[in-house]
Design an enzyme around this catalytic site. Sequence first.
Site, PDB file in Angstrom:
ATOM      1  N   HIS A  85       0.807  -1.234   0.000  1.00 47.05           N
ATOM      2  CA  HIS A  85       0.000   0.000   0.000  1.00 47.05           C
ATOM      3  C   HIS A  85       0.833   1.273   0.000  1.00 47.05           C
ATOM      4  O   HIS A  85       0.497   2.255   0.670  1.00 47.05           O
ATOM      5  CB  HIS A  85      -0.938   0.007   1.209  1.00 47.05           C
ATOM      6  N   HIS A 156      -9.611   2.202   0.467  1.00 46.26           N
ATOM      7  CA  HIS A 156      -9.541   1.046   1.372  1.00 46.26           C
ATOM      8  C   HIS A 156     -10.617   1.129   2.456  1.00 46.26           C
ATOM      9  O   HIS A 156     -10.353   0.845   3.619  1.00 46.26           O
ATOM     10  CB  HIS A 156      -8.146   0.958   1.999  1.00 46.26           C
ATOM     11  N   GLU A 293     -11.642  -3.266  -2.830  1.00 36.84           N
ATOM     12  CA  GLU A 293     -10.637  -2.298  -3.273  1.00 36.84           C
ATOM     13  C   GLU A 293     -10.467  -2.422  -4.788  1.00 36.84           C
ATOM     14  O   GLU A 293      -9.801  -3.336  -5.274  1.00 36.84           O
ATOM     15  CB  GLU A 293      -9.309  -2.553  -2.565  1.00 36.84           C
TER      16      GLU A 293
END
Length: 328
Positions: A85, A156, A293
């Site tokens: 991420h 997210h 996501e």
Amino acid sequence: KNKKGMEVAVTNYGCAILAIMVPDKNGKYANVVLGHDSIDHVVNSPEPFLSTTIGRYGNRIAKGKFTLYGEEHELTINNGPNSLHGGPTGFHARVWDADQLAENIIQFNYVSADGEEGFPGTLQTTVTYHLTDDNEVVIMYQAVTDKPTVLNLTNHSYFNLSGAGDPSVADHTLTINADYYLPTDETAIPYGAPEKVEGTPMDFRTPYLVGARIDEPTDQLTWARGYDHTYILNKEEGELGFCARCQSPKTGIIMETYTTQPGVQLYTGNWMTGNFEGKNGQRYPARAALCLETQHFPDSPNKPEYPSTVLRPGEVFESKTIYKFSAE
């Protein structure tokens, strides 16, 4: 706010969504996204990605390395042996400039410096949240760079359609518009080739309860402690198409997801522990939420057979995702 009374609360720290207030089948409002009740809790969260915007690269890059035009780039390792991420100081942990364009539209801007978290190029990113009068949360992403770089932006948000604080999404009914998914190794990196969902517990082509097969003794579910996999959507890349539908039996709230992205990561909050208090003192144990996501595929910079995540100078990255809410 929109004209129907639905509300979305956001902060410019990580473009985090703090609340999405949706009317249930009885007209009572429920907050369907997990969040924090103060900026201190957002900044210091044990779940740093909780309902934030993720970048530069959502999901994982194997061993935190990739080569672009002959030059190797090294990223921070923050998830087992991999980069996750965008690293620990990725877009989720940055203060964005905010501009409220209307009561129901807010635009966030962030300039990511060349070399930030190991990624090349100065990247200018805009994320716009638009709450329509059809009870849609529309998220639009745009980015430009001054050097070739890799990019995978996503949201997210951790959803529980029974209301944040409800202990499990196992009773939610889920459909995902995908015939194939990406199986992963023990570190959540895809092997490479997609596999059919047919005949496996990964199959959500028809509605299934999230918890119906989540504990089946397969390597995929055991390694991830549940679902944490990319589904390859049945649509053309770049086309805005149907992604997923989810419904709570308690509230009747339905969330439909549409996206221009080629994939969606289903994550069932497997690694949450309930070790902190969220909004209103709520705790979030494992599987108390699910994430959808919308994104490109994990480790794409190291897998040339995947759709490209390279952004070059002169190009404009654009994508759109819609979370549409209703109840019955």
